[in-house]
Design a protein around this motif. Sequence first.
Motif, PDB file in Angstrom:
ATOM      1  N   UNK A   1     -16.843  24.945  28.616  1.00  9.74           N
ATOM      2  CA  UNK A   1     -18.104  25.593  28.990  1.00  9.74           C
ATOM      3  C   UNK A   1     -18.215  26.965  28.339  1.00  9.74           C
ATOM      4  N   UNK A   2     -19.334  27.185  27.664  1.00 12.16           N
ATOM      5  CA  UNK A   2     -19.657  28.481  27.076  1.00 12.16           C
ATOM      6  C   UNK A   2     -18.547  29.001  26.159  1.00 12.16           C
ATOM      7  N   UNK A   3     -18.107  28.181  25.230  1.00 13.34           N
ATOM      8  CA  UNK A   3     -17.041  28.557  24.289  1.00 13.34           C
ATOM      9  C   UNK A   3     -17.422  29.765  23.424  1.00 13.34           C
ATOM     10  N   UNK A   4     -18.674  29.862  22.893  1.00  3.42           N
ATOM     11  CA  UNK A   4     -19.013  31.037  22.070  1.00  3.42           C
ATOM     12  C   UNK A   4     -18.763  32.365  22.779  1.00  3.42           C
ATOM     13  N   UNK A   5     -19.193  32.476  24.058  1.00  7.19           N
ATOM     14  CA  UNK A   5     -18.996  33.729  24.812  1.00  7.19           C
ATOM     15  C   UNK A   5     -17.513  33.993  25.045  1.00  7.19           C
ATOM     16  N   UNK A   6     -16.759  32.959  25.393  1.00  3.23           N
ATOM     17  CA  UNK A   6     -15.320  33.120  25.614  1.00  3.23           C
ATOM     18  C   UNK A   6     -14.624  33.578  24.338  1.00  3.23           C
ATOM     19  N   UNK A   7     -14.984  32.973  23.216  1.00  4.93           N
ATOM     20  CA  UNK A   7     -14.359  33.297  21.933  1.00  4.93           C
ATOM     21  C   UNK A   7     -14.610  34.758  21.547  1.00  4.93           C
ATOM     22  N   UNK A   8     -15.887  35.150  21.541  1.00  7.51           N
ATOM     23  CA  UNK A   8     -16.251  36.506  21.101  1.00  7.51           C
ATOM     24  C   UNK A   8     -15.690  37.558  22.050  1.00  7.51           C
TER      25      UNK A   8
ATOM     26  N   UNK B   1      -5.973  24.257   5.956  1.00  8.00           N
ATOM     27  CA  UNK B   1      -6.889  24.775   4.927  1.00  8.00           C
ATOM     28  C   UNK B   1      -8.188  23.977   4.814  1.00  8.00           C
ATOM     29  N   UNK B   2      -8.138  22.675   5.150  1.00 10.78           N
ATOM     30  CA  UNK B   2      -9.336  21.824   5.041  1.00 10.78           C
ATOM     31  C   UNK B   2     -10.315  22.036   6.199  1.00 10.78           C
ATOM     32  N   UNK B   3      -9.827  22.605   7.286  1.00 12.03           N
ATOM     33  CA  UNK B   3     -10.655  22.782   8.477  1.00 12.03           C
ATOM     34  C   UNK B   3     -11.700  23.879   8.267  1.00 12.03           C
ATOM     35  N   UNK B   4     -12.899  23.653   8.773  1.00 11.90           N
ATOM     36  CA  UNK B   4     -13.967  24.659   8.671  1.00 11.90           C
ATOM     37  C   UNK B   4     -13.763  25.710   9.748  1.00 11.90           C
ATOM     38  N   UNK B   5     -13.815  26.972   9.359  1.00 13.95           N
ATOM     39  CA  UNK B   5     -13.688  28.060  10.339  1.00 13.95           C
ATOM     40  C   UNK B   5     -14.972  28.133  11.168  1.00 13.95           C
ATOM     41  N   UNK B   6     -14.841  28.081  12.490  1.00 13.52           N
ATOM     42  CA  UNK B   6     -16.011  28.040  13.383  1.00 13.52           C
ATOM     43  C   UNK B   6     -16.454  29.421  13.861  1.00 13.52           C
ATOM     44  N   UNK B   7     -15.729  30.459  13.472  1.00  9.21           N
ATOM     45  CA  UNK B   7     -16.058  31.809  13.956  1.00  9.21           C
ATOM     46  C   UNK B   7     -17.492  32.234  13.654  1.00  9.21           C
ATOM     47  N   UNK B   8     -18.009  32.043  12.415  1.00  7.92           N
ATOM     48  CA  UNK B   8     -19.404  32.444  12.149  1.00  7.92           C
ATOM     49  C   UNK B   8     -20.400  31.728  13.051  1.00  7.92           C
ATOM     50  N   UNK B   9     -20.180  30.421  13.255  1.00  6.20           N
ATOM     51  CA  UNK B   9     -21.076  29.624  14.104  1.00  6.20           C
ATOM     52  C   UNK B   9     -21.021  30.092  15.554  1.00  6.20           C
ATOM     53  N   UNK B  10     -19.802  30.345  16.060  1.00  8.35           N
ATOM     54  CA  UNK B  10     -19.641  30.761  17.462  1.00  8.35           C
ATOM     55  C   UNK B  10     -20.252  32.144  17.708  1.00  8.35           C
ATOM     56  N   UNK B  11     -20.078  33.060  16.754  1.00 10.75           N
ATOM     57  CA  UNK B  11     -20.659  34.403  16.905  1.00 10.75           C
ATOM     58  C   UNK B  11     -22.186  34.332  16.885  1.00 10.75           C
ATOM     59  N   UNK B  12     -22.746  33.500  15.990  1.00 12.95           N
ATOM     60  CA  UNK B  12     -24.212  33.340  15.918  1.00 12.95           C
ATOM     61  C   UNK B  12     -24.751  32.762  17.226  1.00 12.95           C
ATOM     62  N   UNK B  13     -24.031  31.792  17.793  1.00  9.48           N
ATOM     63  CA  UNK B  13     -24.459  31.181  19.058  1.00  9.48           C
ATOM     64  C   UNK B  13     -24.370  32.180  20.213  1.00  9.48           C
ATOM     65  N   UNK B  14     -23.352  33.029  20.182  1.00  3.33           N
ATOM     66  CA  UNK B  14     -23.195  34.056  21.228  1.00  3.33           C
ATOM     67  C   UNK B  14     -24.362  35.044  21.172  1.00  3.33           C
TER      68      UNK B  14
END
Length: 412
Positions: A37-44, A86-99
């Motif tokens: 639940x609410x991963x973007x807020x938790x991450x940032x 290395x093949x994995x996409x970094x989700x930080x930009x997406x999570x910050x934008x969603x936050x």
Amino acid sequence: MYELLRPVTNGLGIMVQELELHIKETGLAAISNLKRENIPAQFVESIQAVHKRFLEMIKNTLGNDQVFTKALDKACTAIVNHRHSPQEICRSPELLAKYADTLLKKSSRGLNESDIEDKLTQCIIVFRYIDDKDIFQKFYARMLAKRLIHGLSMSMDLEEGMINRLKQACGYEFTNKLHRMFTDMTVSEDLNTKFTDYCKQKSTDLGINFSIYVLTAGAWPLGQTLLSNFAIPQELEKSVNSFEQFYGGNFNGRKLTWLHHLCSGELKVNCLKKPYIVTMTTYQMTTLLMFNTYTSLQFQELLTNTQMAEKELTKTLQSLVEVKLLKQEPEGQITEKTVFVLNLEYSNKRTKFKISTAMQKETTQEIELTHRSVDDDRKLYLQAAIVRIMKARKALKHNILIQEVSTVDIVI
């Protein structure tokens, strides 16, 4: 320890390395236990908490020494851009934008504008550590477009403030399209006023309240991948044709492309026990308007009359069945012979309500399209860098060209 090692030549080296490693381990541990639940807020907020904690420690205990501040920056960069492979996409930009999107929407409950301003300022701290800032820009632009088109922004001042923060962090080029989106909204307001005056001069009665947004194709990340065939209902034809005549007369040579999948309107339902005013998409409205003449229709009849794509019509009908405005007979999978009946027994405590749609939510397909769009843009930037170098050098060995391209500063 700091006071003892500071006078010694290179005495702080090991201490700096250990602090950087400790911050990195602490940060990765903080973002590894995120709940669904609410991963973007938790991450940032986890990253912000780690940054704040160690920044205060450096200020209070380590004399605000720049070597430790640099170690903090390196550790935070490693945390924010961490990938399991290395093949994995970094989700930080997406999570910050969603936050940021969550903060800027009207649904930010329990927060006043001052609180949101503070949280948005804190977002920039995390943003500075992101390597893939172009991915953040794409996600942020898509979400901003949805907020502006659907009227979901809490405050235009907050929106503009966030764009100015991004501009200070990355420069004008980074936020150029975002500023243009704001300009389009202002210009559209002026166009609506002029169109109303035009209709009065021509003595044209549209019969409905009609307003539009005219958006610059190059500035808005809307694309035309979701466009499908669509027969405009008679109730809207006059308004659409009148606006096209007005626009063509004022802006010669410009072409209008109607993005019906992003349009919405209010429909007054008078055939039930009490009247309702329902806010819905144009596709939903067109489907319901078919029941002005008939109380029941087959899927194939609706498909022929609306000229919508089969997948789009199926999704639209399912949304109307879910809110119980229509009944499906038989229930289950929709086929050509599935019959949809207007629910004349429909009842709702609210006389004015909105049918929520998946259009305003980020889908898996849109996320993939965003990443694909970033990859395409990067290819163009690389091609531009290669052309620039080869124009200057005329001839180069392949290995040297790769080295030169990798050292070129490209403004995104």
